[in-house]
Design a protein around this motif. Sequence first.
Motif, PDB file in Angstrom:
ATOM      1  N   LYS A  14       3.964  15.280   4.611  1.00 39.02           N
ATOM      2  CA  LYS A  14       4.024  14.481   5.774  1.00 39.02           C
ATOM      3  C   LYS A  14       5.036  13.429   5.464  1.00 39.02           C
ATOM      4  CE  LYS A  14       1.195  10.746   7.803  1.00 39.02           C
ATOM      5  NZ  LYS A  14       1.904   9.642   7.423  1.00 39.02           N
ATOM      6  N   ASP A  15       4.948  12.465   4.320  1.00 34.93           N
ATOM      7  CA  ASP A  15       5.857  11.314   3.964  1.00 34.93           C
ATOM      8  C   ASP A  15       7.345  11.944   3.970  1.00 34.93           C
ATOM      9  OD1 ASP A  15       3.712   9.721   3.918  1.00 34.93           O
ATOM     10  OD2 ASP A  15       3.332   9.822   1.708  1.00 34.93           O
ATOM     11  N   SER A  16       7.864  13.024   3.927  1.00 33.61           N
ATOM     12  CA  SER A  16       8.830  13.561   3.848  1.00 33.61           C
ATOM     13  C   SER A  16       9.790  13.694   5.008  1.00 33.61           C
ATOM     14  CB  SER A  16       9.052  14.798   2.865  1.00 33.61           C
ATOM     15  OG  SER A  16       8.611  14.525   1.546  1.00 33.61           O
ATOM     16  N   LEU A  17       8.729  13.868   6.142  1.00 37.27           N
ATOM     17  CA  LEU A  17       9.105  14.093   7.259  1.00 37.27           C
ATOM     18  C   LEU A  17       9.682  12.975   8.079  1.00 37.27           C
ATOM     19  CD1 LEU A  17       5.865  16.095   8.737  1.00 37.27           C
ATOM     20  CD2 LEU A  17       8.157  16.958   8.373  1.00 37.27           C
ATOM     21  N   PRO A  18      10.991  13.424   8.822  1.00 38.91           N
ATOM     22  CA  PRO A  18      11.704  12.432   9.467  1.00 38.91           C
ATOM     23  C   PRO A  18      11.085  11.554  10.449  1.00 38.91           C
ATOM     24  CG  PRO A  18      12.743  14.422   9.879  1.00 38.91           C
ATOM     25  CD  PRO A  18      11.634  14.679   9.213  1.00 38.91           C
ATOM     26  N   SER A  19      11.296  10.310  10.604  1.00 43.99           N
ATOM     27  CA  SER A  19      10.697   9.345  11.771  1.00 43.99           C
ATOM     28  C   SER A  19      10.447  10.242  13.262  1.00 43.99           C
ATOM     29  CB  SER A  19      11.416   8.438  11.965  1.00 43.99           C
ATOM     30  OG  SER A  19      10.865   7.454  12.980  1.00 43.99           O
ATOM     31  N   GLY A  20       9.224  10.176  13.835  1.00 48.65           N
ATOM     32  CA  GLY A  20       9.229  10.953  15.194  1.00 48.65           C
ATOM     33  C   GLY A  20       8.617  12.284  14.952  1.00 48.65           C
ATOM     34  N   SER A  21       8.374  12.782  13.843  1.00 51.84           N
ATOM     35  CA  SER A  21       8.183  14.137  13.362  1.00 51.84           C
ATOM     36  C   SER A  21       6.527  14.507  14.252  1.00 51.84           C
ATOM     37  CB  SER A  21       8.217  14.678  11.920  1.00 51.84           C
ATOM     38  OG  SER A  21       9.541  14.837  11.630  1.00 51.84           O
ATOM     39  N   MET A  22       5.805  13.558  14.045  1.00 52.28           N
ATOM     40  CA  MET A  22       4.401  13.722  14.234  1.00 52.28           C
ATOM     41  C   MET A  22       4.363  14.035  15.835  1.00 52.28           C
ATOM     42  SD  MET A  22       2.405  13.404  11.640  1.00 52.28           S
ATOM     43  CE  MET A  22       3.734  13.972  10.445  1.00 52.28           C
ATOM     44  N   GLY A  23       5.061  12.949  16.342  1.00 48.83           N
ATOM     45  CA  GLY A  23       5.272  13.391  17.988  1.00 48.83           C
ATOM     46  C   GLY A  23       6.104  14.698  18.366  1.00 48.83           C
ATOM     47  N   LYS A  24       7.073  14.777  17.576  1.00 45.12           N
ATOM     48  CA  LYS A  24       7.562  16.448  17.829  1.00 45.12           C
ATOM     49  C   LYS A  24       6.820  17.451  17.682  1.00 45.12           C
ATOM     50  CE  LYS A  24      11.668  18.847  17.096  1.00 45.12           C
ATOM     51  NZ  LYS A  24      11.490  19.687  18.171  1.00 45.12           N
ATOM     52  N   ILE A  25       6.127  17.606  16.785  1.00 43.05           N
ATOM     53  CA  ILE A  25       5.034  18.645  16.214  1.00 43.05           C
ATOM     54  C   ILE A  25       3.988  18.694  17.245  1.00 43.05           C
ATOM     55  CG2 ILE A  25       3.303  19.404  14.629  1.00 43.05           C
ATOM     56  CD1 ILE A  25       5.169  18.159  12.430  1.00 43.05           C
ATOM     57  N   ALA A  26       3.692  17.417  17.552  1.00 38.92           N
ATOM     58  CA  ALA A  26       2.551  17.677  18.661  1.00 38.92           C
ATOM     59  C   ALA A  26       2.958  18.182  20.100  1.00 38.92           C
ATOM     60  CB  ALA A  26       1.897  16.098  18.975  1.00 38.92           C
ATOM     61  N   ALA A  27       4.191  17.562  20.330  1.00 39.80           N
ATOM     62  CA  ALA A  27       4.640  17.993  21.616  1.00 39.80           C
ATOM     63  C   ALA A  27       4.933  19.691  21.666  1.00 39.80           C
ATOM     64  CB  ALA A  27       5.966  17.523  22.091  1.00 39.80           C
ATOM     65  N   ASP A  28       5.690  19.954  20.617  1.00 41.85           N
ATOM     66  CA  ASP A  28       6.039  21.604  20.306  1.00 41.85           C
ATOM     67  C   ASP A  28       4.935  22.401  20.506  1.00 41.85           C
ATOM     68  OD1 ASP A  28       8.804  20.936  20.133  1.00 41.85           O
ATOM     69  OD2 ASP A  28       8.906  21.033  18.030  1.00 41.85           O
ATOM     70  N   LEU A  29       3.773  21.849  19.933  1.00 44.56           N
ATOM     71  CA  LEU A  29       2.235  22.650  19.602  1.00 44.56           C
ATOM     72  C   LEU A  29       1.333  22.367  20.591  1.00 44.56           C
ATOM     73  CD1 LEU A  29       2.049  22.773  15.932  1.00 44.56           C
ATOM     74  CD2 LEU A  29       2.988  24.466  17.409  1.00 44.56           C
ATOM     75  N   GLY A  30       1.703  21.687  21.706  1.00 47.19           N
ATOM     76  CA  GLY A  30       0.720  21.041  22.739  1.00 47.19           C
ATOM     77  C   GLY A  30      -0.465  20.540  22.266  1.00 47.19           C
ATOM     78  N   LEU A  31      -0.329  19.524  21.638  1.00 46.46           N
ATOM     79  CA  LEU A  31      -1.231  18.863  20.671  1.00 46.46           C
ATOM     80  C   LEU A  31      -1.074  17.112  20.861  1.00 46.46           C
ATOM     81  CD1 LEU A  31      -1.612  20.659  17.006  1.00 46.46           C
ATOM     82  CD2 LEU A  31      -3.155  21.057  19.307  1.00 46.46           C
ATOM     83  N   THR A  32      -2.110  16.491  20.561  1.00 46.71           N
ATOM     84  CA  THR A  32      -1.798  14.958  20.747  1.00 46.71           C
ATOM     85  C   THR A  32      -1.309  14.493  19.321  1.00 46.71           C
ATOM     86  OG1 THR A  32      -4.150  14.535  19.669  1.00 46.71           O
ATOM     87  CG2 THR A  32      -3.979  14.440  22.095  1.00 46.71           C
ATOM     88  N   ASP A  33      -0.576  13.590  19.246  1.00 46.24           N
ATOM     89  CA  ASP A  33      -0.150  12.959  18.189  1.00 46.24           C
ATOM     90  C   ASP A  33      -1.226  12.580  17.080  1.00 46.24           C
ATOM     91  OD1 ASP A  33       2.194  12.952  19.482  1.00 46.24           O
ATOM     92  OD2 ASP A  33       2.560  10.780  19.219  1.00 46.24           O
ATOM     93  N   GLU A  34      -2.165  12.071  17.542  1.00 48.20           N
ATOM     94  CA  GLU A  34      -3.366  11.839  16.802  1.00 48.20           C
ATOM     95  C   GLU A  34      -4.074  13.217  15.820  1.00 48.20           C
ATOM     96  OE1 GLU A  34      -4.109   9.027  15.437  1.00 48.20           O
ATOM     97  OE2 GLU A  34      -2.481   8.071  16.661  1.00 48.20           O
ATOM     98  N   THR A  35      -4.053  14.246  16.757  1.00 45.11           N
ATOM     99  CA  THR A  35      -4.564  15.662  16.091  1.00 45.11           C
ATOM    100  C   THR A  35      -3.852  15.919  14.868  1.00 45.11           C
ATOM    101  OG1 THR A  35      -5.702  16.073  18.120  1.00 45.11           O
ATOM    102  CG2 THR A  35      -5.290  18.003  16.524  1.00 45.11           C
ATOM    103  N   VAL A  36      -2.182  15.746  15.183  1.00 46.32           N
ATOM    104  CA  VAL A  36      -1.388  16.057  14.005  1.00 46.32           C
ATOM    105  C   VAL A  36      -1.436  15.098  12.831  1.00 46.32           C
ATOM    106  CG1 VAL A  36       0.986  16.289  13.461  1.00 46.32           C
ATOM    107  CG2 VAL A  36       0.189  16.935  15.706  1.00 46.32           C
TER     108      VAL A  36
END
Length: 83
Positions: A14-36
């Motif tokens: 998680k800490d190695s991911l670039p800034s904004g990755s939580m939102g990108k993963i959430a959008a790509d997978l149809g989830l909320t940022d908080e779920t990720v």
Amino acid sequence: MTRTITFNELRKIKDSLPSGSMGKIAADLGLTDETVRNYFGGHNFKDGKSCGVHIEPGPDGGLVMLDDTTILDHALHLLEEVH
């Protein structure tokens, strides 16, 4: 597919991911940022959902059993793209 990983390994990913990755993963997978975020050890179940993460106490932050590795696999793919 289930997988077991240490909590510290999961947080390192998680800490190695670039800034904004939580939102990108959430959008790509149809989830909320908080779920990720919850998948990576967060605890906001008001705005996000639990997603099959079970933590057992132990060394290295404990063991994390992941019922579904889709979010982890997506995060690892994003890391491969930036390296």
